[in-house]
Design a protein around this motif. Sequence first.
Motif, PDB file in Angstrom:
ATOM      1  N   PHE A 124      36.156 -27.605  40.670  1.00 31.82           N
ATOM      2  CA  PHE A 124      35.553 -26.513  41.638  1.00 31.82           C
ATOM      3  C   PHE A 124      36.940 -25.382  42.116  1.00 31.82           C
ATOM      4  N   TYR A 125      36.061 -24.373  42.481  1.00 32.42           N
ATOM      5  CA  TYR A 125      37.012 -23.077  42.894  1.00 32.42           C
ATOM      6  C   TYR A 125      36.554 -22.269  44.187  1.00 32.42           C
ATOM      7  N   LEU A 126      37.478 -22.353  45.061  1.00 34.82           N
ATOM      8  CA  LEU A 126      37.118 -21.328  46.094  1.00 34.82           C
ATOM      9  C   LEU A 126      37.592 -20.093  46.147  1.00 34.82           C
ATOM     10  N   SER A 127      36.717 -19.250  46.389  1.00 35.88           N
ATOM     11  CA  SER A 127      37.205 -17.732  46.435  1.00 35.88           C
ATOM     12  C   SER A 127      37.991 -17.539  47.633  1.00 35.88           C
ATOM     13  N   THR A 128      38.110 -16.383  47.726  1.00 37.96           N
ATOM     14  CA  THR A 128      39.309 -15.599  48.773  1.00 37.96           C
ATOM     15  C   THR A 128      39.092 -16.162  50.014  1.00 37.96           C
ATOM     16  N   THR A 129      37.944 -16.064  50.708  1.00 40.21           N
ATOM     17  CA  THR A 129      37.793 -16.312  52.184  1.00 40.21           C
ATOM     18  C   THR A 129      37.807 -17.574  52.456  1.00 40.21           C
ATOM     19  N   PRO A 130      36.629 -18.494  51.793  1.00 36.06           N
ATOM     20  CA  PRO A 130      37.011 -20.024  51.956  1.00 36.06           C
ATOM     21  C   PRO A 130      38.325 -20.397  51.766  1.00 36.06           C
ATOM     22  N   SER A 131      39.048 -19.847  50.593  1.00 30.10           N
ATOM     23  CA  SER A 131      40.498 -20.581  50.554  1.00 30.10           C
ATOM     24  C   SER A 131      41.473 -20.077  51.568  1.00 30.10           C
ATOM     25  N   ARG A 132      41.229 -18.984  52.081  1.00 24.43           N
ATOM     26  CA  ARG A 132      42.028 -18.536  53.113  1.00 24.43           C
ATOM     27  C   ARG A 132      41.771 -19.455  54.540  1.00 24.43           C
ATOM     28  N   HIS A 133      40.491 -19.728  54.784  1.00 29.33           N
ATOM     29  CA  HIS A 133      40.220 -20.498  55.984  1.00 29.33           C
ATOM     30  C   HIS A 133      40.578 -21.893  55.828  1.00 29.33           C
ATOM     31  N   LEU A 134      40.755 -22.426  54.513  1.00 30.54           N
ATOM     32  CA  LEU A 134      41.577 -23.746  54.340  1.00 30.54           C
ATOM     33  C   LEU A 134      42.994 -23.684  54.257  1.00 30.54           C
ATOM     34  N   ASN A 135      43.473 -23.772  55.462  1.00 25.05           N
ATOM     35  CA  ASN A 135      44.796 -23.721  55.463  1.00 25.05           C
ATOM     36  C   ASN A 135      45.791 -24.869  55.508  1.00 25.05           C
ATOM     37  N   MET A 142      45.806  -9.946  51.150  1.00 25.36           N
ATOM     38  CA  MET A 142      45.894 -10.469  49.963  1.00 25.36           C
ATOM     39  C   MET A 142      45.327 -11.646  49.502  1.00 25.36           C
ATOM     40  N   SER A 143      45.000 -11.645  48.151  1.00 23.05           N
ATOM     41  CA  SER A 143      43.830 -12.468  47.631  1.00 23.05           C
ATOM     42  C   SER A 143      44.369 -14.026  47.635  1.00 23.05           C
ATOM     43  N   GLU A 144      43.541 -14.890  47.966  1.00 24.11           N
ATOM     44  CA  GLU A 144      44.075 -16.426  47.760  1.00 24.11           C
ATOM     45  C   GLU A 144      42.914 -17.122  47.297  1.00 24.11           C
ATOM     46  N   TYR A 145      43.357 -17.853  46.303  1.00 22.67           N
ATOM     47  CA  TYR A 145      42.056 -18.706  45.577  1.00 22.67           C
ATOM     48  C   TYR A 145      42.562 -20.092  45.332  1.00 22.67           C
ATOM     49  N   THR A 146      41.721 -21.119  45.615  1.00 23.88           N
ATOM     50  CA  THR A 146      41.980 -22.314  45.331  1.00 23.88           C
ATOM     51  C   THR A 146      41.038 -22.941  44.185  1.00 23.88           C
ATOM     52  N   THR A 147      41.702 -23.811  43.418  1.00 20.86           N
ATOM     53  CA  THR A 147      41.064 -24.309  42.404  1.00 20.86           C
ATOM     54  C   THR A 147      41.585 -25.924  42.128  1.00 20.86           C
ATOM     55  N   VAL A 148      40.634 -26.765  42.111  1.00 23.17           N
ATOM     56  CA  VAL A 148      40.792 -28.108  42.184  1.00 23.17           C
ATOM     57  C   VAL A 148      40.376 -28.728  40.847  1.00 23.17           C
ATOM     58  N   TYR A 149      41.323 -29.760  40.298  1.00 20.82           N
ATOM     59  CA  TYR A 149      41.260 -30.085  38.801  1.00 20.82           C
ATOM     60  C   TYR A 149      41.327 -31.627  38.742  1.00 20.82           C
ATOM     61  N   LEU A 150      40.563 -31.990  37.987  1.00 22.73           N
ATOM     62  CA  LEU A 150      40.838 -33.644  37.599  1.00 22.73           C
ATOM     63  C   LEU A 150      41.674 -33.754  36.262  1.00 22.73           C
ATOM     64  N   ARG A 151      42.640 -34.573  36.318  1.00 23.55           N
ATOM     65  CA  ARG A 151      43.535 -34.569  35.235  1.00 23.55           C
ATOM     66  C   ARG A 151      43.997 -36.018  34.986  1.00 23.55           C
ATOM     67  N   SER A 152      44.381 -36.301  33.901  1.00 24.08           N
ATOM     68  CA  SER A 152      44.714 -37.769  33.294  1.00 24.08           C
ATOM     69  C   SER A 152      46.050 -37.791  33.819  1.00 24.08           C
ATOM     70  N   LYS A 153      46.367 -38.902  34.268  1.00 26.36           N
ATOM     71  CA  LYS A 153      47.777 -39.256  34.683  1.00 26.36           C
ATOM     72  C   LYS A 153      48.876 -39.473  33.705  1.00 26.36           C
ATOM     73  N   ALA A 154      48.407 -39.548  32.498  1.00 31.69           N
ATOM     74  CA  ALA A 154      49.032 -39.600  31.261  1.00 31.69           C
ATOM     75  C   ALA A 154      49.705 -38.327  30.675  1.00 31.69           C
ATOM     76  N   THR A 155      49.082 -37.391  31.059  1.00 28.73           N
ATOM     77  CA  THR A 155      49.315 -36.095  30.677  1.00 28.73           C
ATOM     78  C   THR A 155      50.446 -35.533  31.553  1.00 28.73           C
ATOM     79  N   PRO A 156      51.558 -35.040  31.026  1.00 32.78           N
ATOM     80  CA  PRO A 156      52.608 -34.452  32.063  1.00 32.78           C
ATOM     81  C   PRO A 156      52.332 -33.106  32.735  1.00 32.78           C
TER      82      PRO A 156
END
Length: 180
Positions: free
Chosen positions: A59-70, A1-15
Motif C-alpha cells: 500500500f501507499y500513503l499520500s502526502t497528508t497521511p504520510s506526514r502525520h505518520l512521523n 514539501m511532499s512526502e509519500y510512504t510506500t510499504v512493500y512485501l519482499r523476499s528475504k532472499a533478494t538483496p
Amino acid sequence: MSEYTTVYLRSKATPLLDYREQPSWEEIQNLSEDELNQIRNEIKEHNKNVDRSLGCELFYLSTTPSRHLNILHWSPSPKNLTTELLDEVLEFYNEEIEDYKKSIAWYKATIAKLETRILKANVELYDKISKDIDEYNESIGFLEEDLENKQYLYNKFYFAKGILDNKSNADDYELVYTKC
C-alpha cells in the motif's frame, strides 16, 4: 514539501538495494558528454533494479497521511518495517482513533444538552441554539469522516503486521518502506 510512504512485501532472499543519486557537479565537471551519459545510464539501470528489489507494493500513503505518520522516519532508501515499528504505528493510530471517538462523544453530549434547552427557549434563543446544533452536527460529520480514514489506515498496518506475525511468512518475507 511532499512526502509519500510506500510499504512493500519482499523476499528475504533478494538483496535490498539503495538508490543511487546523480553525481555532484564537482564529480562530473571534467567529464565528456559520453562519460556523463554512461554514468547516467548506469545510475538509471541500478535504480530500476532497486525498484525490483523492493518486491510487491502492499500500500501507499499520500502526502497528508504520510506526514502525520512521523513514526516512520524519512528516508529515500528502503528501510525495514519491523514488528516493533508496526506496533508503534498501530499505537499511534489507536490513539488518534480514540481521540476522534472522544471528540464525537463530546459533540453528541453537547447536542443532547442543547436539544433539552431548545424546548424551553424563546424565539431568539431558539435560533441561536438551532444554529449551534447544526454546527456541531457538521463537525461530527467531519470527525466521523476523518475517523473512518484513520481506521482505514490502522487496518492497512494491522494487515501488514499480520503478515509478519505469521511464522511461515516471517521466515521467507519481510516488509520494507520508503518515505520520501
